[in-house]
Design an enzyme around this catalytic site. Structure first.
Site, mmCIF file in Angstrom:
data_model
loop_
_atom_site.group_PDB
_atom_site.id
_atom_site.type_symbol
_atom_site.label_atom_id
_atom_site.label_comp_id
_atom_site.label_asym_id
_atom_site.label_seq_id
_atom_site.Cartn_x
_atom_site.Cartn_y
_atom_site.Cartn_z
ATOM 1 N N ASN A 1 0.823 -1.195 -0.111
ATOM 2 C CA ASN A 1 0.074 -0.037 -0.050
ATOM 3 C C ASN A 1 1.016 1.484 -0.180
ATOM 4 O O ASN A 1 2.072 1.196 0.683
ATOM 5 C CB ASN A 1 -0.971 -0.015 1.255
ATOM 6 C CG ASN A 1 -0.457 -0.255 2.315
ATOM 7 O OD1 ASN A 1 0.350 -1.024 2.856
ATOM 8 N ND2 ASN A 1 -1.090 0.425 3.439
ATOM 9 N N GLU B 1 0.422 5.197 0.518
ATOM 10 C CA GLU B 1 -0.447 6.367 1.107
ATOM 11 C C GLU B 1 -0.120 7.885 0.521
ATOM 12 O O GLU B 1 1.057 7.882 -0.063
ATOM 13 C CB GLU B 1 -0.362 6.119 2.639
ATOM 14 C CG GLU B 1 -0.994 4.810 3.015
ATOM 15 C CD GLU B 1 -1.414 4.783 4.483
ATOM 16 O OE1 GLU B 1 -0.955 5.504 5.295
ATOM 17 O OE2 GLU B 1 -2.210 3.927 5.056
ATOM 18 N N CYS C 1 -4.187 0.818 -2.412
ATOM 19 C CA CYS C 1 -4.019 -0.466 -1.567
ATOM 20 C C CYS C 1 -2.848 -1.413 -2.170
ATOM 21 O O CYS C 1 -2.820 -1.336 -3.420
ATOM 22 C CB CYS C 1 -5.366 -1.302 -1.614
ATOM 23 S SG CYS C 1 -6.504 -0.666 -0.567
ATOM 24 N N GLU D 1 -3.094 -4.497 -3.241
ATOM 25 C CA GLU D 1 -3.642 -5.723 -4.054
ATOM 26 C C GLU D 1 -3.663 -4.906 -5.208
ATOM 27 O O GLU D 1 -3.584 -5.405 -6.261
ATOM 28 C CB GLU D 1 -4.940 -6.048 -3.610
ATOM 29 C CG GLU D 1 -5.056 -6.655 -2.214
ATOM 30 C CD GLU D 1 -5.195 -6.098 -1.045
ATOM 31 O OE1 GLU D 1 -4.748 -4.770 -0.978
ATOM 32 O OE2 GLU D 1 -5.879 -6.504 -0.005
ATOM 33 N N CYS E 1 -10.184 -5.316 0.595
ATOM 34 C CA CYS E 1 -11.385 -4.266 0.779
ATOM 35 C C CYS E 1 -12.281 -4.418 -0.291
ATOM 36 O O CYS E 1 -11.783 -5.086 -1.343
ATOM 37 C CB CYS E 1 -10.812 -2.720 0.977
ATOM 38 S SG CYS E 1 -10.067 -1.928 -0.645
ATOM 39 N N CYS F 1 -10.839 -3.308 -3.737
ATOM 40 C CA CYS F 1 -9.726 -4.070 -4.405
ATOM 41 C C CYS F 1 -10.558 -5.435 -4.796
ATOM 42 O O CYS F 1 -9.854 -5.943 -5.815
ATOM 43 C CB CYS F 1 -8.798 -4.634 -3.317
ATOM 44 S SG CYS F 1 -7.640 -3.394 -2.996
#
Ligand code: THU
Length: 160
Positions: A62, A64, A73, A75, A112, A115
């Protein structure tokens, strides 16, 4: 009125060691990728590794951003990188490992919703399931033999 019941099946393993060696290797690659996460805001580090049908393993973590929604993210970092680098390759397996820097994460962390939608696009594109494995820093590992198990009733190209 008709009621529709959707069921899903997942496998839960007590320990990564119960899984085949190639999956352990994939999860270890995800773990190494996780160490490179850039997560100064959430302090929640995630790593993902994807095994392609050309034998390559693509990883991501990830990333940010001070403008929070601009981050991405693990993934999706991995799956878009794989799609960009090897557009024709099929995605066979994805391993995900996640955990907080501030408290130990011992339960499996599922991808999530955003994703799941992104991974689902590749499953539909390649018309073959992607096996998913996810875990916390330690402990149980969840296996899903397809992304579809985690996102029933998907929005895909067939509705466009
Ligand atoms: N995160 C992922 O990398 N993957 C997920 O499936 C869920 C959340 C990241 C995004 C953000 O950097 C941090 O975890 C906390 O939400």
């Amino acid at each position: 009125m008709k009621e529709v019941k959707i069921e899903t099946t997942l496998q839960v393993f007590d320990d990564l060691k119960e899984l085949p060696e190639d999956v352990q290797n994939l999860m270890n690659k995800a773990s190494v990728a996780r160490d490179k996460a850039y997560a100064p805001y959430s302090k929640f580090l995630v790593g993902a590794a994807i095994l392609l049908d050309n034998g390559e393993i693509i990883t991501g973590s990830n990333q940010e951003n001070a403008s929070y929604p601009s981050g991405l993210c693990a993934e999706r970092t991995a799956i878009y990188y794989a799609g960009a680098k090897y557009p024709k390759a099929k995605h066979l397996k994805m391993a995900i490992i996640a955990g907080s820097q501030t408290n130990p994460t011992t339960t499996p962390i599922p991808p999530c919703g955003a994703c799941r939608q992104a991974i689902s696009e590749y499953e539909v594109k390649q018309d073959a399931p992607i096996e998913l494995y996810f875990m916390g820093e330690t402990g149980k590992v969840v296996r899903s033999n397809s992304l579809a198990n985690l996102l029933p009733f998907i929005f895909d190209k067939t509705v466009l």
